[in-house]
Design a protein around this motif. Structure first.
Motif, mmCIF file in Angstrom:
data_model
loop_
_atom_site.group_PDB
_atom_site.id
_atom_site.type_symbol
_atom_site.label_atom_id
_atom_site.label_comp_id
_atom_site.label_asym_id
_atom_site.label_seq_id
_atom_site.Cartn_x
_atom_site.Cartn_y
_atom_site.Cartn_z
ATOM 1 N N THR A 122 43.106 -57.941 7.490
ATOM 2 C CA THR A 122 43.243 -57.639 5.833
ATOM 3 C C THR A 122 43.620 -56.769 5.948
ATOM 4 O O THR A 122 44.379 -56.173 6.544
ATOM 5 C CB THR A 122 41.540 -57.610 5.884
ATOM 6 O OG1 THR A 122 41.367 -57.435 4.489
ATOM 7 C CG2 THR A 122 41.144 -55.873 6.623
ATOM 8 N N THR B 212 35.225 -64.969 3.876
ATOM 9 C CA THR B 212 34.392 -65.723 2.988
ATOM 10 C C THR B 212 34.337 -67.405 3.945
ATOM 11 O O THR B 212 33.238 -67.711 3.921
ATOM 12 C CB THR B 212 34.975 -65.634 1.744
ATOM 13 O OG1 THR B 212 34.965 -64.784 1.671
ATOM 14 C CG2 THR B 212 33.693 -66.771 0.802
ATOM 15 N N PRO C 96 34.889 -57.370 -8.859
ATOM 16 C CA PRO C 96 33.433 -57.836 -9.912
ATOM 17 C C PRO C 96 33.675 -58.522 -11.140
ATOM 18 O O PRO C 96 34.367 -58.811 -11.335
ATOM 19 C CB PRO C 96 34.153 -55.901 -10.199
ATOM 20 C CG PRO C 96 34.732 -55.374 -9.539
ATOM 21 C CD PRO C 96 35.380 -56.455 -8.623
ATOM 22 N N ASP D 246 25.678 -62.700 -7.200
ATOM 23 C CA ASP D 246 26.849 -62.133 -6.810
ATOM 24 C C ASP D 246 26.440 -61.120 -6.006
ATOM 25 O O ASP D 246 26.300 -59.554 -5.436
ATOM 26 C CB ASP D 246 26.892 -61.018 -8.004
ATOM 27 C CG ASP D 246 28.211 -60.265 -8.105
ATOM 28 O OD1 ASP D 246 29.208 -60.436 -6.720
ATOM 29 O OD2 ASP D 246 28.330 -59.495 -9.730
ATOM 30 N N THR D 247 27.643 -61.417 -4.904
ATOM 31 C CA THR D 247 27.171 -61.173 -3.084
ATOM 32 C C THR D 247 28.586 -60.043 -2.881
ATOM 33 O O THR D 247 30.029 -60.325 -3.052
ATOM 34 C CB THR D 247 27.531 -61.721 -2.103
ATOM 35 O OG1 THR D 247 28.287 -62.765 -2.248
ATOM 36 C CG2 THR D 247 26.780 -63.195 -2.620
ATOM 37 N N TRP E 271 30.829 -58.210 -0.268
ATOM 38 C CA TRP E 271 31.292 -57.749 0.783
ATOM 39 C C TRP E 271 32.835 -56.775 1.327
ATOM 40 O O TRP E 271 33.302 -57.588 0.422
ATOM 41 C CB TRP E 271 30.467 -58.578 1.658
ATOM 42 C CG TRP E 271 30.496 -59.823 1.728
ATOM 43 C CD1 TRP E 271 30.279 -60.701 0.273
ATOM 44 C CD2 TRP E 271 31.232 -60.917 2.504
ATOM 45 N NE1 TRP E 271 30.946 -62.348 0.683
ATOM 46 C CE2 TRP E 271 31.477 -62.324 2.228
ATOM 47 C CE3 TRP E 271 31.445 -60.625 4.105
ATOM 48 C CZ2 TRP E 271 31.705 -63.327 2.596
ATOM 49 C CZ3 TRP E 271 32.185 -61.868 4.549
ATOM 50 C CH2 TRP E 271 32.306 -62.781 3.615
ATOM 51 N N THR F 202 33.427 -47.507 2.614
ATOM 52 C CA THR F 202 33.723 -49.090 2.324
ATOM 53 C C THR F 202 35.277 -48.848 1.201
ATOM 54 O O THR F 202 35.843 -50.045 1.568
ATOM 55 C CB THR F 202 33.229 -49.467 1.437
ATOM 56 O OG1 THR F 202 32.692 -49.142 -0.130
ATOM 57 C CG2 THR F 202 31.477 -49.845 1.482
ATOM 58 N N LYS G 38 43.274 -62.562 -5.886
ATOM 59 C CA LYS G 38 43.209 -61.444 -6.029
ATOM 60 C C LYS G 38 44.392 -60.610 -6.161
ATOM 61 O O LYS G 38 45.273 -60.702 -6.337
ATOM 62 C CB LYS G 38 42.917 -60.559 -4.476
ATOM 63 C CG LYS G 38 41.698 -59.353 -4.207
ATOM 64 C CD LYS G 38 41.392 -58.733 -3.145
ATOM 65 C CE LYS G 38 40.053 -59.128 -3.057
ATOM 66 N NZ LYS G 38 39.882 -59.321 -1.995
HETATM 67 O O1 PRX Z 1 36.183 -54.433 -3.268
HETATM 68 C C1 PRX Z 1 35.814 -55.338 -2.987
HETATM 69 C C2 PRX Z 1 35.898 -56.771 -2.870
HETATM 70 O O2 PRX Z 1 35.899 -56.921 -2.097
HETATM 71 C C3 PRX Z 1 37.526 -55.982 -1.391
HETATM 72 C C4 PRX Z 1 37.123 -56.806 0.028
HETATM 73 O O3 PRX Z 1 37.861 -58.158 0.064
HETATM 74 P P1 PRX Z 1 37.817 -59.108 1.481
HETATM 75 O O4 PRX Z 1 37.870 -58.157 2.302
HETATM 76 O O5 PRX Z 1 39.002 -59.509 1.371
HETATM 77 O O6 PRX Z 1 36.301 -59.616 1.268
HETATM 78 C C5 PRX Z 1 36.451 -60.628 0.195
HETATM 79 C C6 PRX Z 1 35.611 -61.216 0.699
HETATM 80 C C7 PRX Z 1 34.532 -60.622 1.183
HETATM 81 C C8 PRX Z 1 36.092 -54.710 -1.662
HETATM 82 O O7 PRX Z 1 35.950 -53.973 -1.047
HETATM 83 N N1 PRX Z 1 34.426 -57.292 -3.395
HETATM 84 C C9 PRX Z 1 34.184 -58.257 -2.610
HETATM 85 N N2 PRX Z 1 32.860 -58.592 -3.787
HETATM 86 C C10 PRX Z 1 32.677 -58.685 -4.468
HETATM 87 C C11 PRX Z 1 33.730 -57.146 -4.843
HETATM 88 N N3 PRX Z 1 33.622 -56.084 -6.061
HETATM 89 C C12 PRX Z 1 33.311 -56.338 -7.249
HETATM 90 N N4 PRX Z 1 32.435 -58.031 -6.418
HETATM 91 C C13 PRX Z 1 31.597 -58.495 -5.585
HETATM 92 N N5 PRX Z 1 30.793 -59.271 -5.482
#
Ligand code: PRX
Length: 672
Positions: free
Chosen positions: A288, A335, A413, A435-436, A438, A522, A633
């Motif tokens: 990552t 994911t 978000p 709205d998950t 993680w 985080t 992203k």
């Molecule tokens: O900033 C948050 C955002 O995605 C980041 C994590 O990215 P990654 O490790 O690529 O994993 C993405 C899939 C789990 C977080 O630090 N993020 C992820 N889910 C959300 C989110 N921001 C807001 N709402 C969410 N549901």
């Protein structure tokens, strides 16, 4: 926490969902949540009892040190236990639960003409054959295998084959460049690479084998390349548009190193005894992006990841035996690891595995697939929702979406406008939107609604999952109670959290544990509202400080996106003489809308009205498209540099379309 009674509009779970849900109301959630924190040992033990353990644990369910001032950070789950991930997600269903004939995956190709159905029994035999092929190639327990495959069944076979023999998979998203692949192979020192000849993504043909060869050549430039064998799936030649089109692809070949998948599998036995692993043996590495630019190899281990992905999948999607679940992510991202492969399979679920893109061969492809497989639970990303929103309701009206019961989002978000559209147009007002929140690092959902229990507020990831204890800190590391905004941190681990950064414990500790001793940091900003709901405000590094006021990019973006002309917006800061920082907003307009001074004024007013005068943007720039990673992203770092007119952009290898950057630079002076 109490059952929310809020002044905000709450979306309550529908009755019919509550009737046979695993967690049927908010009080049940609170009760289970309390137990999970008060007695984590009992809580996780009960979860572990569902699975097969060759040897039981001798240590506690969770052991850890989260406080850097007291020594090295570590997390251990079920020490002493021996198990195998692959056995738990396949053999257990086929042998103990009589689910051999149940469909594990409906594979849907890039072209609607290509599709396959794979039962649990078939999946098990193919995984075993692949495991035997890997063994024959010399792969042993602990060896790393890099996987560079598109969304085809062989991707699942290979990752589970690795899990079966105790090899550590390192999947690299098949949209990454040869440089990125090379960097990840070198870091993992993989001995085998599994790839495919080529793949169509929409209309575009991608020569994966050529990219792989380029990557391996680059790996070998400084020292001998670690990869000695390359297994190549004949995907393009067999399962794409067919006929003559496959001749278009030249597949480079190294007779000593390369082997065709079909030939290797043909005489490979269908039985393969699983390797019985320690609970804390590594399962996979997934890279990552990190703030330094060098990707981090996030390491996940066996038992804890199994418990956590399995439990979150069961509760967050309220899984039932007859569900058809579809997560549109790519397995190349976390994911896909957690919620296409491991979580659903651990539950014996039936899933859709989709190779293509949302708008090929037509803009209604997602909706067509939902109708075709009668999908009940659908999980996608806000960026996909916003993209599909642009086409309006018409493409959905042609298809029957009445089977849908739960919708999910992940990755960023979600702005309230996209949430509403998802809820009302896709879910026809009857499906809760989970709205998950993680991260790759967390392994599974950590803040999330439970669909039959949690009253929803659009844009909020609501409350913590079982076993997860979030809190919010200010810049000085002080905990903030009640309504507050600051750094989102976690006070204790849950079984699925990462264990280290591969080969760099130091980077693991400094990235996540040094800033606030005692907490996992985080990197996200977060707000807790008066009802206790958590709202992710975006990465802390995307926080904006205008005249001493902290605000998040996400809230300004949400305000802009509410304007009817705007399809998507991204906001960054740029230096300002008086305010310190000011806002530079990039807006992508809906198809027919025109960018002009009048619109600029309207947008500024919109933000001012929504958030307050302090948030009034100084610059609004037309952005025909935004720079995004291949996973969708927005790359704010690049936008920040454009806004600041810094032309040395560094590494752009993760950008989906580098041309976007040139266009934005050329239009920068027109920002008003
Ligand atoms: O900033 C948050 C955002 O995605 C980041 C994590 O990215 P990654 O490790 O690529 O994993 C993405 C899939 C789990 C977080 O630090 N993020 C992820 N889910 C959300 C989110 N921001 C807001 N709402 C969410 N549901």
């Amino acid at each position: 926490m109490v059952v929310p009674e809020s002044k905000d509009k709450l979306f309550h779970p529908p009755d019919d969902l509550q009737r046979d849900a695993h967690v049927p109301d908010f009080n049940s959630y609170l009760e289970i949540y309390r137990k999970s924190l008060e007695d984590p040992e009992a809580f996780w033990k009960e979860v572990a009892d569902e699975f097969y353990w060759k040897k039981p644990a001798t240590g506690p369910m969770l052991q850890y040190n989260f406080d850097i001032t007291k020594g090295n950070i570590y997390i251990k789950c079920m020490e002493g236990a021996k198990t195998n991930m692959c056995y738990n997600v396949l053999d257990r269903h086929v042998k103990d639960r009589n689910l051999g004939e149940k469909v594990a995956f409906h594979w849907e190709g890039n072209s609607p003409e290509h599709h396959l159905t794979i039962t649990y029994q078939q999946l098990l035999s193919r995984v075993c054959r692949c495991a035997n092929v890997l063994k024959k190639m010399g792969v042993k327990k602990g060896d790393r295998v890099s996987i560079y495959l598109p969304m085809i069944p062989e991707l699942i076979y290979t990752m589970l084959a690795c899990a079966r023999i105790g090899a550590v998979h390192s999947i690299v998203f098949a949209g990454f460049s040869s440089e990125s692949l090379c960097e990840r192979i070198m870091d993992a020192q993989s001995s085998v690479l599994v790839t495919a000849d080529g793949v169509y993504r929409g209309e575009k043909l991608i020569n994966l084998k050529q990219i792989s060869d380029d990557a391996l050549e680059k790996c070998g430039e400084k020292a001998p390349c670690s990869v000695t064998k390359c297994l190549v799936v004949n995907h393009h030649a067999v399962r794409t548009k067919g006929g003559t089109s496959c001749n278009k692809l030249q597949t480079p070949w190294d007779m000593k190193r390369d082997m065709w998948w079909d030939e290797a599998m043909a005489d490979s036995p269908e039985e393969c005894e699983p390797e019985w692993l320690d609970a804390e043996d590594p399962l996979f590495i997934l890279y990552t992006s990190g703030s330094t630019g060098k990707p981090k190899g996030v390491l996940h281990t066996t038992a804890g990841y199994l418990l956590y992905t399995s439990l979150t999948f069961k509760y967050v999607f309220d899984h039932h035996h007859d569900d058809v679940y579809w997560c549109t992510a790519d397995v190349g991202w976390i994911t896909g690891h957690s919620y296409i492969t491991y979580g659903p399979l651990a539950n014996g679920a039936t899933s859709v595995l989709f190779e293509g893109v949302p708008v090929y061969p037509h803009i209604g492809r997602f909706w067509e697939i939902i109708e075709k497989y009668r999908v009940t639970k659908f999980y996608t990303a806000p960026t996909a929702i916003r993209m599909l929103m642009k086409y309006g309701q018409e493409p959905l009206q042609k298809f029957d979406l009445s089977t849908l019961r739960i919708l999910g989002t992940v990755g960023e978000p979600i702005n309230p406008e996209a949430w509403q559209w998802y809820h009302e147009v896709v879910g026809q007002g009857r499906c809760p939107v989970v709205d998950t929140f993680w991260q790759t690092e967390t392994g599974g959902h950590v803040l999330t609604p439970l669909p039959a229990a949690t009253p929803l507020k659009p844009g909020s990831a609501t409350f913590p999952f079982f076993g997860v204890e979030p809190t919010i800190l200010n810049e000085h590391g002080e905990e903030l109670e009640g309504e507050a905004e600051g750094y989102l941190v976690f006070r204790r681990p849950w079984p699925g959290i990462m264990r280290t950064v591969y080969k760099s414990q130091e980077r693991f500790e400094s990235t996540y544990f040094r800033k606030f001793p005692g907490f996992y940091v985080t990197g996200d900003g977060c707000r807790r509202d008066k009802d206790g709901y958590y709202w992710i405000t975006g990465r802390i590094d995307d926080m904006l400080n205008v005249s001493g006021h902290l605000m998040s990019t996400a809230e300004v973006e949400a305000a802009l996106a509410q304007h009817p002309a705007v399809s998507e917006a991204a906001v960054v800061s740029r230096p300002h003489k008086v305010k310190g920082e000011c806002l530079h907003c990039f807006v992508t307009l809906k198809d027919t809308k025109e960018f002009n001074q009048k619109l600029v004024e309207e947008l500024k007013k919109q933000v001012r009205d929504r958030i307050g005068p302090i948030a009034t943007p100084d610059f609004i720039q037309n952005a025909p498209a935004l720079p995004k990673t291949r996973s969708g992203k927005i790359m704010r770092r690049v936008l920040r540099q454009i806004a600041r007119n810094e032309t040395d952009l560094g590494d752009l290898s993760t950008l989906a379309d580098p041309k976007v950057v040139e266009v934005l630079f050329s239009q920068r002076s027109e920002a008003a």
